[in-house]
Scaffold this active site. Structure first.
Site, PDB file in Angstrom:
ATOM      1  N   LYS A  13       0.830  -1.215   0.000  1.00  0.00           N
ATOM      2  CA  LYS A  13       0.000   0.000   0.000  1.00  0.00           C
ATOM      3  C   LYS A  13       0.864   1.264   0.000  1.00  0.00           C
ATOM      4  O   LYS A  13       0.574   2.213  -0.712  1.00  0.00           O
ATOM      5  CB  LYS A  13      -0.900   0.050   1.254  1.00  0.00           C
ATOM      6  CG  LYS A  13      -1.895  -1.077   1.380  1.00  0.00           C
ATOM      7  CD  LYS A  13      -2.817  -0.860   2.572  1.00  0.00           C
ATOM      8  CE  LYS A  13      -2.126  -0.925   3.912  1.00  0.00           C
ATOM      9  NZ  LYS A  13      -1.613  -2.257   4.286  1.00  0.00           N
ATOM     10  N   ARG A  88      -8.670   1.280   9.836  1.00  0.00           N
ATOM     11  CA  ARG A  88      -8.254  -0.108  10.075  1.00  0.00           C
ATOM     12  C   ARG A  88      -9.358  -0.924  10.737  1.00  0.00           C
ATOM     13  O   ARG A  88      -9.203  -2.116  10.922  1.00  0.00           O
ATOM     14  CB  ARG A  88      -7.088  -0.132  11.047  1.00  0.00           C
ATOM     15  CG  ARG A  88      -5.676   0.049  10.547  1.00  0.00           C
ATOM     16  CD  ARG A  88      -5.127  -1.022   9.679  1.00  0.00           C
ATOM     17  NE  ARG A  88      -3.786  -1.479   9.995  1.00  0.00           N
ATOM     18  CZ  ARG A  88      -2.668  -0.854   9.669  1.00  0.00           C
ATOM     19  NH1 ARG A  88      -2.687   0.302   9.061  1.00  0.00           N
ATOM     20  NH2 ARG A  88      -1.509  -1.401   9.969  1.00  0.00           N
ATOM     21  N   ARG A 127      11.708  -7.693   4.587  1.00  0.00           N
ATOM     22  CA  ARG A 127      11.811  -6.238   4.378  1.00  0.00           C
ATOM     23  C   ARG A 127      12.902  -5.618   5.253  1.00  0.00           C
ATOM     24  O   ARG A 127      12.979  -5.883   6.453  1.00  0.00           O
ATOM     25  CB  ARG A 127      10.455  -5.608   4.705  1.00  0.00           C
ATOM     26  CG  ARG A 127      10.419  -4.109   4.526  1.00  0.00           C
ATOM     27  CD  ARG A 127       9.026  -3.578   4.417  1.00  0.00           C
ATOM     28  NE  ARG A 127       8.237  -3.744   5.634  1.00  0.00           N
ATOM     29  CZ  ARG A 127       6.964  -3.360   5.734  1.00  0.00           C
ATOM     30  NH1 ARG A 127       6.341  -2.841   4.698  1.00  0.00           N
ATOM     31  NH2 ARG A 127       6.305  -3.551   6.864  1.00  0.00           N
ATOM     32  N   ARG A 160      12.223  -3.509  10.610  1.00  0.00           N
ATOM     33  CA  ARG A 160      11.217  -2.857  11.455  1.00  0.00           C
ATOM     34  C   ARG A 160      10.908  -3.749  12.649  1.00  0.00           C
ATOM     35  O   ARG A 160      10.844  -4.972  12.501  1.00  0.00           O
ATOM     36  CB  ARG A 160       9.929  -2.672  10.639  1.00  0.00           C
ATOM     37  CG  ARG A 160       9.665  -1.243  10.246  1.00  0.00           C
ATOM     38  CD  ARG A 160       8.535  -1.149   9.260  1.00  0.00           C
ATOM     39  NE  ARG A 160       7.236  -1.527   9.816  1.00  0.00           N
ATOM     40  CZ  ARG A 160       6.075  -1.281   9.199  1.00  0.00           C
ATOM     41  NH1 ARG A 160       6.050  -0.683   8.031  1.00  0.00           N
ATOM     42  NH2 ARG A 160       4.932  -1.638   9.748  1.00  0.00           N
ATOM     43  N   ARG A 171      -0.168  -9.449  13.250  1.00  0.00           N
ATOM     44  CA  ARG A 171      -0.699  -8.357  12.414  1.00  0.00           C
ATOM     45  C   ARG A 171      -1.688  -8.911  11.391  1.00  0.00           C
ATOM     46  O   ARG A 171      -2.693  -8.268  11.080  1.00  0.00           O
ATOM     47  CB  ARG A 171       0.450  -7.630  11.706  1.00  0.00           C
ATOM     48  CG  ARG A 171       1.242  -6.761  12.676  1.00  0.00           C
ATOM     49  CD  ARG A 171       2.593  -6.376  12.117  1.00  0.00           C
ATOM     50  NE  ARG A 171       2.516  -5.442  11.014  1.00  0.00           N
ATOM     51  CZ  ARG A 171       3.501  -5.256  10.134  1.00  0.00           C
ATOM     52  NH1 ARG A 171       4.619  -5.948  10.218  1.00  0.00           N
ATOM     53  NH2 ARG A 171       3.365  -4.369   9.181  1.00  0.00           N
TER      54      ARG A 171
HETATM   55  P1  AMP Z   1       1.493   0.042   9.081  1.00  0.00           P
HETATM   56  O1  AMP Z   1       2.787   0.722   8.785  1.00  0.00           O
HETATM   57  O2  AMP Z   1       0.329   0.658   8.358  1.00  0.00           O
HETATM   58  O3  AMP Z   1       1.572  -1.454   8.889  1.00  0.00           O
HETATM   59  O4  AMP Z   1       1.198   0.289  10.647  1.00  0.00           O
HETATM   60  C1  AMP Z   1       2.103  -0.164  11.628  1.00  0.00           C
HETATM   61  C2  AMP Z   1       1.385  -0.253  12.958  1.00  0.00           C
HETATM   62  O5  AMP Z   1       0.895   1.044  13.332  1.00  0.00           O
HETATM   63  C3  AMP Z   1       0.153  -1.144  12.981  1.00  0.00           C
HETATM   64  O6  AMP Z   1       0.479  -2.512  13.191  1.00  0.00           O
HETATM   65  C4  AMP Z   1      -0.618  -0.552  14.155  1.00  0.00           C
HETATM   66  O7  AMP Z   1      -0.039  -0.930  15.393  1.00  0.00           O
HETATM   67  C5  AMP Z   1      -0.357   0.937  13.981  1.00  0.00           C
HETATM   68  N1  AMP Z   1      -1.401   1.582  13.112  1.00  0.00           N
HETATM   69  C6  AMP Z   1      -1.214   2.143  11.901  1.00  0.00           C
HETATM   70  N2  AMP Z   1      -2.380   2.629  11.421  1.00  0.00           N
HETATM   71  C7  AMP Z   1      -3.322   2.344  12.353  1.00  0.00           C
HETATM   72  C8  AMP Z   1      -4.728   2.553  12.441  1.00  0.00           C
HETATM   73  N3  AMP Z   1      -5.418   3.157  11.461  1.00  0.00           N
HETATM   74  N4  AMP Z   1      -5.364   2.118  13.554  1.00  0.00           N
HETATM   75  C9  AMP Z   1      -4.704   1.535  14.574  1.00  0.00           C
HETATM   76  N5  AMP Z   1      -3.381   1.276  14.546  1.00  0.00           N
HETATM   77  C10 AMP Z   1      -2.685   1.674  13.453  1.00  0.00           C
END
Ligand code: AMP
Length: 214
Positions: A13, A88, A127, A160, A171
């Site tokens: 994404k 989310r 990654r 990460r 996740r």
């Molecule tokens: P991402 O980089 O989008 O995979 O986000 C990394 C982490 O940030 C996720 O596993 C969540 O812990 C947190 N996170 C990101 N966006 C959201 C969201 N919209 N709602 C809740 N937690 C989020």
């Protein structure tokens, strides 16, 4: 064009968001990036978010809704924007709908990127970010020369915190239970467009543009 990018972690994404942002000249926000930056800077947001992020859980709706709320107040809503990683869950989707309605706007399309779970796990667990260039690489998929050049030039391949296997699995569990219902939410109001992400970045981008022009 007001877009949401949905899909499981590792589906690409963030990469597509950047390409779409350049193509349509509209800004993009990744709630994950905002949270990671807050963790790095040890702000109160970062301190509150870190435990959940490290466990692969969702950060509270209150925190992320606030981030997005502030963001949409600062941009030109009429011109458009891209949301990457938000909403989310259905509560966040409902919150967003109200926040946009207050500004006289709504989401136009929701791109729902899809990929099989085996490939997602390989993409996420492989990654790395090169500490010198900030380029995102993958130990399984990136050309060997790129990986070697990062190390040769004194860079480190940083993983990460939430890209370790156990957290990745959590996740994906959270994605299935919390985020998949968001697809149904947008499917029911006719905004959802499925995009298959198994090909290379540019082919997926072409499919995205094609889907948007339909
Ligand atoms: P991402 O980089 O989008 O995979 O986000 C990394 C982490 O940030 C996720 O596993 C969540 O812990 C947190 N996170 C990101 N966006 C959201 C969201 N919209 N709602 C809740 N937690 C989020």
């Amino acid at each position: 064009m007001r877009l949401i990018l949905l899909g499981p972690p590792g589906v690409g994404k963030g990469t597509q968001a950047k390409l779409l942002s350049n193509y349509f000249s509209i800004p993009t926000i990744s709630t994950g990036d905002v949270l990671r930056e807050a963790v790095k800077n040890q702000t109160s947001l970062g301190i509150q978010a870190k435990v959940k992020m490290d466990a692969g859980e969702l950060v509270s709706d209150e925190l992320v809704n606030h981030i997005v709320d502030e963001y949409i107040q600062t941009i030109d809503i009429a011109k458009g924007f891209i949301l990457d990683g938000y909403p989310r869950n259905v509560m966040q989707a409902e919150y967003l709908e109200k926040a946009l309605a207050n500004l006289g706007a709504e989401i136009n399309f929701v791109l729902d990127y899809q990929l099989d779970e085996g490939t997602l796990i390989k993409r996420l667990s492989g990654r790395r970010t090169c500490s010198n260039t900030n380029e995102i690489l993958n130990i399984y998929y990136s050309p060997k020369e790129k990986i070697e050049s990062c190390i040769k030039n004194g860079g480190e391949l940083i993983q990460r915190d939430d890209d370790h296997e156990e957290t990745i699995r959590n996740r994906l569990v959270v994605y299935r239970s919390e985020t998949l219902p968001v697809s149904n939410y947008y499917l029911s109001n006719g905004k959802l467009i499925a995009v298959f992400s198994e090909k290379d970045v540019h082919s997926v981008f072409e499919s995205t543009l094609k889907s948007l022009s339909r």
